[in-house]
Structure formats: structure tokens, C-alpha cells
Design a protein around this motif. Structure first.
Motif, PDB file in Angstrom:
ATOM      1  N   SER A   6       0.601  -1.038  -0.250  1.00 38.71           N
ATOM      2  CA  SER A   6      -0.541  -0.342  -0.134  1.00 38.71           C
ATOM      3  C   SER A   6       1.120   1.806   0.350  1.00 38.71           C
ATOM      4  O   SER A   6       2.184   0.872   0.619  1.00 38.71           O
ATOM      5  N   CYS A   7      -0.084   2.101  -0.686  1.00 39.10           N
ATOM      6  CA  CYS A   7       0.720   3.451   0.041  1.00 39.10           C
ATOM      7  C   CYS A   7       1.209   4.362   1.759  1.00 39.10           C
ATOM      8  O   CYS A   7       0.854   3.268   2.705  1.00 39.10           O
ATOM      9  N   VAL A  12      -4.406   3.493  -1.363  1.00 43.69           N
ATOM     10  CA  VAL A  12      -4.698   3.230  -2.181  1.00 43.69           C
ATOM     11  C   VAL A  12      -3.481   1.653  -1.566  1.00 43.69           C
ATOM     12  O   VAL A  12      -2.727   1.728  -1.373  1.00 43.69           O
ATOM     13  N   ALA A  55      -6.333   6.132  -6.490  1.00 47.53           N
ATOM     14  CA  ALA A  55      -4.676   6.757  -6.948  1.00 47.53           C
ATOM     15  C   ALA A  55      -5.260   7.490  -7.777  1.00 47.53           C
ATOM     16  O   ALA A  55      -5.743   7.219  -9.123  1.00 47.53           O
ATOM     17  N   CYS A  70      -0.845   7.808  -4.515  1.00 46.15           N
ATOM     18  CA  CYS A  70      -1.535   8.327  -3.724  1.00 46.15           C
ATOM     19  C   CYS A  70      -1.811  10.020  -3.510  1.00 46.15           C
ATOM     20  O   CYS A  70      -0.867  11.217  -3.270  1.00 46.15           O
TER      21      CYS A  70
END
Length: 115
Positions: A6-7, A12, A55, A70
Motif C-alpha cells: 500500500s501507500c 491505495v 490513485a 496516492c
């Protein structure tokens, strides 16, 4: 193997399948600034856990690579494009994958600045 990533803020998030045998460090203008380590997989091996609209996308130069990031925390967890044969690919930023020992992954350096 199955990986999750993930971010930074989690807006995201993704799952990805495959074997991480190496990473690519590119010195082009965007990769050098992001500091990402990229792992390339077929796009169908990357499954978003969050809506695609979570995103934002940045494209530059020839506008062939979607650099997905993101909009909240600014982290770039993956990108999308096609390989030379026209296959849809994802470039996963290994720095965004959970529980990886990055020091154990061989890194290949690519001179994207010259291409």
C-alpha cells in the motif's frame, strides 16, 4: 508467493502474486526522485484492494507509463504500462510491499536517464 502492499496512508492498497527475484533501480528523472525499487509483473498479477479511482496518475515524456500515486500521502506504490511485446505490465514499488527484506533482493541498475 502472495504479497500485500500500500501507500503510506493505506488509501491505495494492493495484492500481488509472483516470485521476487530482483528489483530495478532506474535513474530517470522521476524514478531518481521517488527512490523506488521496481518489480515488474504481468498486470493481472496485481489486484487493487481499493478503488482504482483512489490513485491519481501522472504521465510524462512519451505518456506511455502511468505512474500511480496516492493523492493523500503522495506515495507511488505502482505504475502501469506495456512491455516491448505489448503485454500489460505493472511496476510494483517494492518499498511499498509489506514485510520484505529489501537487503536480500538483488538490485539491477537501469540507465533510464539515457533512454
Amino acid at each position: 508467493m502472495h504479497y500485500q502492499g500500500s501507500c503510506h496512508c493505506g488509501a491505495v492498497a494492493f495484492d500481488v502474486e509472483g516470485e521476487i527475484d530482483s528489483a530495478l533501480a532506474c535513474n530517470c528523472s522521476i524514478c531518481a526522485r521517488k527512490g523506488s525499487l521496481l518489480w515488474f509483473v504481468a498486470r493481472d498479477k496485481l489486484r487493487l484492494k481499493t478503488p482504482e479511482e483512489a490513485a491519481s496518475t501522472y504521465m510524462f515524456n512519451k505518456h506511455v507509463i502511468k505512474h500511480c500515486f496516492c493523492p493523500t500521502c503522495g506515495i507511488h506504490p505502482y505504475g502501469e504500462g506495456v512491455d516491448p511485446k505489448g503485454n500489460a505490465m505493472a511496476a510494483v514499488n517494492l518499498r511499498c510491499v509489506e514485510n520484505l527484506d529489501l537487503d536480500s533482493i538483488p538490485v539491477h541498475h537501469y540507465d533510464g536517464r539515457s533512454h
